[in-house]
Motif scaffolding. Structure first.
Motif, PDB file in Angstrom:
ATOM      1  N   SER A  27       0.787  -1.456  -0.156  1.00  0.00           N
ATOM      2  CA  SER A  27      -0.034  -0.001   0.002  1.00  0.00           C
ATOM      3  C   SER A  27       0.705   1.503  -0.004  1.00  0.00           C
ATOM      4  O   SER A  27       0.393   2.151   0.777  1.00  0.00           O
ATOM      5  N   THR A  28       1.721   1.348  -0.745  1.00  0.00           N
ATOM      6  CA  THR A  28       2.729   2.515  -0.629  1.00  0.00           C
ATOM      7  C   THR A  28       2.423   3.291  -1.791  1.00  0.00           C
ATOM      8  O   THR A  28       2.975   4.569  -1.744  1.00  0.00           O
ATOM      9  N   GLY A  29       1.502   3.015  -2.775  1.00  0.00           N
ATOM     10  CA  GLY A  29       1.315   3.933  -3.860  1.00  0.00           C
ATOM     11  C   GLY A  29       0.083   4.685  -3.440  1.00  0.00           C
ATOM     12  O   GLY A  29      -0.856   4.386  -2.757  1.00  0.00           O
ATOM     13  N   PHE A  30       0.033   5.899  -4.126  1.00  0.00           N
ATOM     14  CA  PHE A  30      -1.090   6.941  -3.785  1.00  0.00           C
ATOM     15  C   PHE A  30      -2.004   6.699  -5.169  1.00  0.00           C
ATOM     16  O   PHE A  30      -2.129   7.525  -6.019  1.00  0.00           O
ATOM     17  N   TYR A  31      -2.882   5.488  -5.148  1.00  0.00           N
ATOM     18  CA  TYR A  31      -3.649   5.346  -6.264  1.00  0.00           C
ATOM     19  C   TYR A  31      -4.827   4.438  -5.661  1.00  0.00           C
ATOM     20  O   TYR A  31      -4.576   3.646  -4.556  1.00  0.00           O
ATOM     21  N   ARG A  32      -5.890   4.149  -6.571  1.00  0.00           N
ATOM     22  CA  ARG A  32      -7.041   3.127  -6.071  1.00  0.00           C
ATOM     23  C   ARG A  32      -6.670   2.025  -6.811  1.00  0.00           C
ATOM     24  O   ARG A  32      -6.027   2.186  -7.988  1.00  0.00           O
ATOM     25  N   VAL A  33      -7.241   0.843  -6.674  1.00  0.00           N
ATOM     26  CA  VAL A  33      -7.413  -0.186  -7.406  1.00  0.00           C
ATOM     27  C   VAL A  33      -8.498  -0.847  -7.753  1.00  0.00           C
ATOM     28  O   VAL A  33      -9.210  -1.054  -6.627  1.00  0.00           O
ATOM     29  N   ALA A  34      -8.974  -1.076  -9.010  1.00  0.00           N
ATOM     30  CA  ALA A  34     -10.139  -1.577  -9.462  1.00  0.00           C
ATOM     31  C   ALA A  34      -9.959  -3.103  -9.895  1.00  0.00           C
ATOM     32  O   ALA A  34      -9.242  -3.289 -11.150  1.00  0.00           O
ATOM     33  N   TYR A  35     -10.219  -4.119  -9.365  1.00  0.00           N
ATOM     34  CA  TYR A  35      -9.856  -5.511  -9.781  1.00  0.00           C
ATOM     35  C   TYR A  35     -11.143  -6.071 -10.473  1.00  0.00           C
ATOM     36  O   TYR A  35     -12.135  -5.800 -10.268  1.00  0.00           O
ATOM     37  N   ASP A  36     -10.500  -7.052 -11.520  1.00  0.00           N
ATOM     38  CA  ASP A  36     -11.859  -7.665 -12.080  1.00  0.00           C
ATOM     39  C   ASP A  36     -12.473  -8.783 -11.170  1.00  0.00           C
ATOM     40  O   ASP A  36     -11.717  -8.858  -9.949  1.00  0.00           O
ATOM     41  N   ALA A  37     -13.426  -8.932 -11.306  1.00  0.00           N
ATOM     42  CA  ALA A  37     -14.468  -9.822 -10.356  1.00  0.00           C
ATOM     43  C   ALA A  37     -13.400 -11.194  -9.849  1.00  0.00           C
ATOM     44  O   ALA A  37     -13.753 -11.373  -8.728  1.00  0.00           O
ATOM     45  N   ALA A  38     -13.030 -11.748 -10.866  1.00  0.00           N
ATOM     46  CA  ALA A  38     -12.070 -13.109 -10.363  1.00  0.00           C
ATOM     47  C   ALA A  38     -10.867 -12.648  -9.308  1.00  0.00           C
ATOM     48  O   ALA A  38     -10.674 -13.372  -8.441  1.00  0.00           O
ATOM     49  N   SER A  39     -10.305 -11.641  -9.954  1.00  0.00           N
ATOM     50  CA  SER A  39      -9.094 -11.397  -8.817  1.00  0.00           C
ATOM     51  C   SER A  39      -9.560 -10.856  -7.452  1.00  0.00           C
ATOM     52  O   SER A  39      -8.806 -11.050  -6.477  1.00  0.00           O
ATOM     53  N   ALA A  40     -10.762  -9.941  -7.444  1.00  0.00           N
ATOM     54  CA  ALA A  40     -10.941  -9.725  -6.120  1.00  0.00           C
ATOM     55  C   ALA A  40     -11.706 -10.825  -5.257  1.00  0.00           C
ATOM     56  O   ALA A  40     -11.491 -10.883  -4.134  1.00  0.00           O
ATOM     57  N   ALA A  41     -12.395 -11.717  -5.989  1.00  0.00           N
ATOM     58  CA  ALA A  41     -12.596 -12.807  -5.419  1.00  0.00           C
ATOM     59  C   ALA A  41     -11.507 -13.796  -4.668  1.00  0.00           C
ATOM     60  O   ALA A  41     -11.645 -14.294  -3.697  1.00  0.00           O
ATOM     61  N   ALA A  42     -10.535 -13.874  -5.628  1.00  0.00           N
ATOM     62  CA  ALA A  42      -9.483 -14.603  -5.020  1.00  0.00           C
ATOM     63  C   ALA A  42      -8.731 -13.933  -3.803  1.00  0.00           C
ATOM     64  O   ALA A  42      -8.218 -14.619  -2.803  1.00  0.00           O
ATOM     65  N   LEU A  43      -8.771 -12.480  -3.825  1.00  0.00           N
ATOM     66  CA  LEU A  43      -8.143 -11.843  -2.576  1.00  0.00           C
ATOM     67  C   LEU A  43      -8.742 -12.157  -1.251  1.00  0.00           C
ATOM     68  O   LEU A  43      -8.364 -12.310  -0.293  1.00  0.00           O
ATOM     69  N   ALA A  44     -10.544 -11.950  -1.540  1.00  0.00           N
ATOM     70  CA  ALA A  44     -11.178 -12.334  -0.585  1.00  0.00           C
ATOM     71  C   ALA A  44     -10.927 -13.727   0.250  1.00  0.00           C
ATOM     72  O   ALA A  44     -10.989 -14.025   1.344  1.00  0.00           O
ATOM     73  N   ARG A  45     -10.729 -14.834  -0.790  1.00  0.00           N
ATOM     74  CA  ARG A  45     -10.379 -16.126  -0.246  1.00  0.00           C
ATOM     75  C   ARG A  45      -9.011 -16.255   0.399  1.00  0.00           C
ATOM     76  O   ARG A  45      -8.867 -17.282   1.315  1.00  0.00           O
ATOM     77  N   HIS A  46      -8.090 -15.192   0.088  1.00  0.00           N
ATOM     78  CA  HIS A  46      -6.842 -15.497   0.819  1.00  0.00           C
ATOM     79  C   HIS A  46      -6.350 -14.351   1.595  1.00  0.00           C
ATOM     80  O   HIS A  46      -5.220 -13.713   1.460  1.00  0.00           O
ATOM     81  N   LEU A  47      -7.326 -13.710   2.060  1.00  0.00           N
ATOM     82  CA  LEU A  47      -7.037 -12.630   3.223  1.00  0.00           C
ATOM     83  C   LEU A  47      -6.102 -12.653   4.016  1.00  0.00           C
ATOM     84  O   LEU A  47      -5.044 -11.904   4.169  1.00  0.00           O
ATOM     85  N   PRO A  48      -5.762 -14.009   4.763  1.00  0.00           N
ATOM     86  CA  PRO A  48      -4.576 -13.986   5.752  1.00  0.00           C
ATOM     87  C   PRO A  48      -3.359 -14.122   5.098  1.00  0.00           C
ATOM     88  O   PRO A  48      -2.242 -13.660   5.594  1.00  0.00           O
ATOM     89  N   ARG A  49      -3.091 -14.144   3.810  1.00  0.00           N
ATOM     90  CA  ARG A  49      -1.940 -13.953   3.054  1.00  0.00           C
ATOM     91  C   ARG A  49      -1.517 -12.630   2.731  1.00  0.00           C
ATOM     92  O   ARG A  49      -0.532 -12.410   2.380  1.00  0.00           O
ATOM     93  N   LEU A  50      -2.414 -11.783   2.782  1.00  0.00           N
ATOM     94  CA  LEU A  50      -2.093 -10.439   2.576  1.00  0.00           C
ATOM     95  C   LEU A  50      -1.564  -9.619   3.945  1.00  0.00           C
ATOM     96  O   LEU A  50      -1.834 -10.107   4.729  1.00  0.00           O
ATOM     97  N   ALA A  51      -0.675  -8.682   3.580  1.00  0.00           N
ATOM     98  CA  ALA A  51      -0.207  -7.977   4.532  1.00  0.00           C
ATOM     99  C   ALA A  51      -1.237  -7.097   5.397  1.00  0.00           C
ATOM    100  O   ALA A  51      -2.162  -6.739   4.406  1.00  0.00           O
ATOM    101  N   PRO A  52      -1.167  -6.708   6.489  1.00  0.00           N
ATOM    102  CA  PRO A  52      -2.335  -5.891   7.178  1.00  0.00           C
ATOM    103  C   PRO A  52      -2.511  -4.558   6.274  1.00  0.00           C
ATOM    104  O   PRO A  52      -3.556  -4.300   6.179  1.00  0.00           O
ATOM    105  N   SER A  53      -1.550  -3.800   5.703  1.00  0.00           N
ATOM    106  CA  SER A  53      -1.744  -2.902   4.947  1.00  0.00           C
ATOM    107  C   SER A  53      -2.415  -3.193   3.695  1.00  0.00           C
ATOM    108  O   SER A  53      -3.274  -2.076   3.195  1.00  0.00           O
ATOM    109  N   GLU A  54      -2.250  -4.376   3.255  1.00  0.00           N
ATOM    110  CA  GLU A  54      -2.910  -4.500   1.869  1.00  0.00           C
ATOM    111  C   GLU A  54      -4.416  -4.935   2.040  1.00  0.00           C
ATOM    112  O   GLU A  54      -5.296  -4.640   1.399  1.00  0.00           O
ATOM    113  N   ARG A  55      -4.714  -5.563   3.369  1.00  0.00           N
ATOM    114  CA  ARG A  55      -5.974  -5.705   3.800  1.00  0.00           C
ATOM    115  C   ARG A  55      -6.715  -4.490   3.914  1.00  0.00           C
ATOM    116  O   ARG A  55      -7.948  -4.494   3.543  1.00  0.00           O
TER     117      ARG A  55
END
Length: 849
Positions: free
Chosen positions: A523-551
Motif C-alpha cells: 500500500s505504498t502507492g497513492f492510487y486506488r485499485v479496481a480488480y476484475d471480479a475473479a481477482s477480487a474474489a481470489a483476494l477475499a479467499r486469501h485474506l490472511p496471506r495479504l499484509a495488514p496494509s494490503e487488507r
C-alpha cells in the motif's frame, strides 16, 4: 492611481532585503500590550525612494534610515490591504548597506495568532504571516536573516526564544534577557514564550541541550516527550548527514494552540495534547501521536528551517517531507508500533479529499495570507508525504537519502523550490525524478488502476478517480510506479512496473498458477485499485496471506468504488463479512470505521437494528474471548485488538451488556479505581457511557473535564459531553458550545461532535446558523479552527441539510474558508446521493442473510 500596496496580494520587492534584525521587545502581559525598538540591517540592490515592510495592527512611533551618506527622515504610510507600511524617504537612498531604526507599539492578540495569551503564558504563533503583528519585518519566507533579540518582561517568569539566553539582568521587578543570535531565519520561525512555565532537567542529544516545558501542574507529564526528542534528534542528524544547527532545543506545551505544533527554530511549541502524557495511563495511539508530532517538528529543523521554501506555494516541501520523515524515524526507533499503518490512515483521508472536483494540487498557488491558511490540509501533508514515500520506493532508500543530503548541502541556510529538490534526487539516483514528481505534485487528483488478470498476464489501465458517480475524466495520466505482489507455487513474489500511459501489460515472472495478486503491494502507492471480479474474489479467499496494509487498502478501495458507483454495495458488504476472523488490530480499526460509517447513516430504524445485530454477530464472539481485562504482560497488539472489538460491539452494534459494563467501569475509574479500565478502552468507555448517560454522569464528566491535567483524558471528557443522547442533556451540551467553558482550541472539534450526534444535531445546527456571527467572532482569530467548523457541517446527513447548508453559506460567505466550503458542500452532495441509494441496498443485503 492606487499604490501597489493597496492590493491584498502584494508581494515585497526583492530589491530590498534584510541582512540582520537586532530588536528589543518589552512585554506587559497583564496590560496585554508590548513595545518594540531596534535596527534592521538592509541591503539595497538599487537606489530607492521608499521601503515597504509588513506591519499589521502596529503603531510605528519612529522610523529613520541610515546610509553611508547620512540619516534620512521617513514618513510612515500604512497600507492595511496588504498589511504593510510604506516608509517614504525624504530623499532617495543609494544602493548598498543601510540600517533602519524603528520603534513601535502593539497589542496582545485576542485569537491564537501573533502574540497571544494562553492561561498565563504569552506565546507567539507566526506561521504563516503573523510575525507582522509583533515586529515590522519582511514577513515572507524568502527573506531569511539572523535575529538578535532582547526581551524585557516581568521578573519571575520563564522567558524563552529561539536562541539560548546570553545575558540576563533584573531591576525594579523586570528582567531583561538578551538571546544568542540565530542563524538566518524567515520571520515565521521566530518565537517567544513568557509565563509560568517549568522544565524538566535538561538532557543532551550529542551535546545539544534539550528541555521540555509545561505549566507547573503538568510538569510531571513531560518525561515521555523529553525521551522522544533525545531519541529522534540523533537519528535525524544521521539521516541528513548534518548536525542540528540551532544550539539548543526547547519544547513547550502551550495551554491553548490553534494547530498541533509549530517548528520554530530551537523553540518548538505544541498543543498540550501533542506533547504531554502519562506513560502509565496513556493509550498506545496517544503515545504514537505524541512521538510522531515531535519527530515531525524536529524534522522541520532541517527541512524548512535549515533549507526554507521560497514562497508558500512550496509549503508542501516542509510539511510533506516532515510527515513522511516522522513515520520513517519513529518506525526505526519503535518498529513494534507499526507507524506506517498510521501513515496510511492519513493517506486515506487525502485520497478521500483528492477524489473531489474541488481538490487542489499539492503545490498550490498561494497569493495572500488567506490562501496560506487554506493550504494546511491533508493534501499538503498526507498526499505529499505519500508521494514522497512512493518516489523513495521507486528510487530506493539509499539514492533517495543521498539526494536529500545533496539538497541540504546545496541550499544550506538559504531558500529553495521544488525543482531544486527534484534535481538533487535525480542527480543522486540517475532516474527521471522530475517527470515522476511533477505529475503527482503539480496537478490535482490521482488514478484508479484497473487490473485484469488471465493466468500470468496482467492487463493494466488507468483513469482519474472521482468519488462522484458519472463524472467524466479529462484524460489525465500519471506515471504510476506499481509494486505487484502475488503468490504462485514458488511462494510470495514481487514485480515492479511503471505504468506511463492509459494502458499497459506485463507477464508476472515465475511458473504455475497465480493464486492472488495485489496491485499496490505494501500500500505504498497513492492510487486506488479496481480488480476484475475473479481477482477480487481470489483476494477475499486469501485474506490472511495479504499484509495488514494490503487488507486495509482492499477495504478502502472497494468502499471508494462503491461511493463512485463502480461496485455494488452487496459485494462490499460480502467483503466486510469475510473479515469476521480478523485478528490484526489495524485491520480491525479499518473494518470498524467502515461499519460505524454505515451504521451512522442508516435512517430506517429497523434496518439499523438488523445491521447492529450483524455487527454484534461478526465481532461479539472474538470480544468475549478477549474479555475486558488484559493478562499480565499482555502485548500492545492484543490490547489494541480488544479496543477495536469493543468499539464495534458497544459503539456500532450498541450491544446492551457491553454498553452497561463500559459505563460501570468508567464510573469506577472516575471514582478513583485506575485498574477499572485498561487505557486503550478508555475512549470507547467514555463514548458509550455518555450516549446512554443521565444527568449525574453528564455532571461527572463536566466536573472531571474542568480539573483533569492529562490533555488526552481532558479532551475525551469534553467530547463525551457532546455525545449524550438524552434530549435535555443534548440541549445542555449545545449551550456549552457558545460559552467560555469550551477552550477556543477545542471549539471546532466539540461542535463537530454535536453535529454527529443524532439527538443534538438538529438543535445545534439551528443554533449554529442563528449565532454564526458570534461563532465567527470567537474563532476568527484562529482561521484554521473556523475551517474545521465549516468542515464539521458535512456530517449532516439529509438532503434538506444539504439544501440548508448550501443556502446558508451562499448568504454567509467565509473568505478564509472558501475552499473548505466548496469541499464540504461537494462531499455533502455525494453523501446524500450515496445514502439515498445505499440504504435500500443494505436493507436487501441484510434481508438475504
Amino acid at each position: 492611481m492606487p499604490h501597489a500596496t493597496d492590493d491584498r496580494n502584494y508581494r515585497l520587492p526583492t530589491s530590498v532585503r534584510p541582512a540582520r534584525y537586532q530588536l528589543t521587545l518589552s512585554l506587559d502581559p497583564g496590560r496585554r500590550v508590548f513595545a518594540g525598538e531596534g535596527q534592521v540591517g538592509l541591503e539595497l540592490a538599487a537606489p530607492t525612494g521608499e521601503l515597504v515592510l509588513h506591519a499589521a495592527a502596529l503603531d510605528l512611533t519612529r522610523a529613520e534610515l541610515r546610509t553611508a551618506d547620512g540619516p534620512r527622515a521617513v514618513r510612515v504610510v500604512p497600507a492595511p490591504a496588504s498589511e504593510t507600511v510604506r516608509l517614504v524617504l525624504e530623499r532617495p537612498a543609494p544602493a548598498g548597506a543601510a540600517t533602519l531604526e524603528l520603534a513601535w507599539n502593539g497589542h496582545v492578540s485576542d485569537g491564537l495568532r501573533g502574540l497571544y495569551q494562553a492561561a498565563g503564558v504569552a506565546v507567539t504563533q507566526f506561521e504563516a504571516a503573523d510575525a507582522r503583528r509583533v515586529f515590522p519585518c519582511f514577513d515572507e519566507p524568502g527573506f531569511k536573516a539572523p535575529w538578535a533579540l532582547t526581551v524585557e518582561a516581568p521578573a519571575g517568569l520563564a522567558l524563552l526564544s529561539n536562541g539560548a539566553p546570553e545575558r540576563t539582568t533584573e531591576a525594579a521587578g523586570r528582567q531583561r534577557v538578551a538571546f544568542r543570535e540565530t542563524p538566518p531565519l524567515p520571520t515565521y520561525l521566530v518565537a517567544l514564550a513568557c509565563g509560568a512555565l517549568e522544565a524538566r532537567p535538561a538532557g543532551a542529544a550529542r551535546g545539544v541541550p534539550v528541555r521540555t516545558w509545561a505549566v507547573p501542574e503538568k510538569l510531571a507529564l513531560t518525561a515521555f516527550a523529553q525521551e522522544v526528542a533525545l531519541e529522534v534528534l540523533p537519528r535525524l542528524e544521521d539521516y541528513f548527514g548534518l548536525p542540528y544547527a540551532f544550539g539548543k532545543l526547547d519544547q513547550v506545551g502551550v495551554p491553548e494552540f490553534e494547530a498541533g505544533a509549530m517548528e520554530n527554530a530551537g523553540l518548538v511549541t505544541y498543543r498540550e495534547a501533542a506533547l504531554l502524557l502519562d506513560p502509565a495511563t496513556a493509550a498506545l495511539p496517544v503515545k504514537k501521536r505524541v512521538a510522531e508530532v515531535i519527530t515531525h517538528e524536529l524534522a522541520h529543523q532541517w527541512f524548512g528551517n535549515w533549507v526554507t521554501m521560497q514562497w508558500w506555494d512550496d509549503l508542501w516541501l516542509n510539511e510533506s517531507f516532515a510527515t513522511w520523515m516522522a513515520a520513517k524515524i519513529v518506525d526505526g526507533w519503535r518498529p513494534e508500533w507499526r507507524v506506517w499503518l498510521d501513515f496510511d490512515a492519513g493517506k486515506a483521508a487525502a485520497l478521500h479529499l483528492d477524489a473531489l472536483r474541488s481538490t487542489h494540487p499539492v503545490r498550490a498557488e498561494v497569493k495572500n495570507p488567506e490562501d496560506m491558511t487554506e493550504s494546511f490540509d491533508v493534501i499538503t501533508y498526507e498526499k505529499g508525504g505519500a508521494v514522497l514515500r512512493m518516489i523513495e520506493g521507486y528510487l530506493g532508500e539509499g539514492p533517495f537519502r543521498d539526494g536529500i543530503r545533496l539538497y541540504m548541502r546545496r541550499h544550506a541556510k538559504a531558500n529553495a523550490v521544488a525543482g531544486q529538490l527534484w534535481a538533487a534526487l535525480a542527480e543522486a539516483s540517475g532516474q527521471p525524478v522530475p517527470e515522476l514528481a511533477d505529475a503527482w505534485i503539480g496537478g490535482p487528483g490521482y488514478p484508479v488502476v484497473e487490473v485484469r488478470r488471465e493466468g500470468r498476464r496482467v492487463a493494466l489501465g488507468q483513469r482519474r478517480f472521482y468519488s462522484e458517480p458519472g463524472v467524466a475524466e479529462a484524460g489525465e495520466r500519471w506515471p504510476v510506479p506499481l509494486v505487484l505482489r502475488y503468490e504462485d507455487a514458488g511462494g510470495v513474489k514481487e514485480a515492479r512496473h511503471l505504468l506511463r500511459g492509459a494502458a499497459g501489460e506485463l507477464t508476472l515472472p515465475g511458473e504455475g498458477e497465480v493464486r492472488w495478486l495485489v496491485a499496490n503491494g505494501g500500500s505504498t502507492g497513492f492510487y486506488r485499485v479496481a480488480y476484475d471480479a475473479a481477482s477480487a474474489a481470489a483476494l477475499a479467499r486469501h485474506l490472511p496471506r495479504l499484509a495488514p496494509s494490503e487488507r486495509i487498502g482492499l477495504i478502502a478501495d472497494q468502499w471508494a468504488l462503491v461511493r463512485a458507483g463502480a461496485r455494488e454495495p452487496a459485494d462490499f458488504l460480502d467483503l466486510l463479512a469475510a473479515f469476521g476472523g480478523e485478528e490484526d488490530y489495524a485491520v480491525l480499526d479499518e473494518l470498524v470505521g467502515r461499519l460505524a460509517g454505515l451504521e451512522a447513516r442508516l435512517a430506517d430504524e429497523p434496518v439499523r437494528q438488523r445491521f447492529q445485530r450483524f455487527v454484534a454477530n461478526l465481532v461479539g464472539p472474538a470480544f468475549a474471548r478477549a474479555g475486558w481485562d488484559p493478562a499480565p504482560g499482555e502485548p500492545d497488539a492484543l490490547r489494541m485488538r480488544r479496543a477495536a472489538l469493543l468499539r464495534a460491539l458497544a459503539l456500532v452494534a450498541r450491544e446492551p451488556a457491553a454498553v452497561a459494563e463500559g459505563a460501570r467501569r468508567l464510573d469506577r475509574f472516575l471514582g478513583g479505581d485506575a485498574a477499572a479500565l485498561e487505557p486503550n478502552l478508555h475512549d470507547a468507555a467514555v463514548a458509550m457511557a455518555a450516549r446512554a448517560g443521565d444527568e449525574r454522569r453528564f455532571e461527572a464528566l463536566r466536573a472531571r473535564f474542568k480539573v483533569e491535567p492529562d490533555p488526552a483524558l481532558k479532551r475525551r471528557y469534553l467530547t463525551g459531553l457532546a455525545l449524550f443522547e438524552d434530549p435535555a442533556l443534548a440541549a445542555r451540551a449545545e449551550a456549552l458550545a457558545f460559552g467560555d467553558e469550551i477552550p477556543l482550541q477545542d471549539a471546532a472539534s466539540y461542535m463537530g461532535a454535536l453535529l454527529a450526534n443524532r439527538t443534538a444535531r438538529e438543535g445545534f445546527w439551528g443554533a449554529l446558523r442563528q449565532r454564526w456571527d458570534a461563532v465567527q467572532q470567537r474563532v476568527g482569530g484562529a482561521p484554521m479552527l473556523l475551517r474545521r467548523v465549516v468542515e464539521a457541517v458535512g456530517q449532516l446527513p439529509e438532503r434538506r441539510h444539504l439544501e440548508e447548508a448550501t443556502a446558508f453559506f451562499a448568504a454567509h460567505p467565509v473568505p478564509a474558508a472558501r475552499q473548505a466550503i466548496a469541499q464540504t458542500l461537494e462531499r455533502m452532495r455525494q453523501d446524500v446521493a450515496l445514502w439515498e441509494r445505499l440504504g435500500p441496498a443494505v436493507a436487501r443485503w441484510l434481508a438475504a442473510r
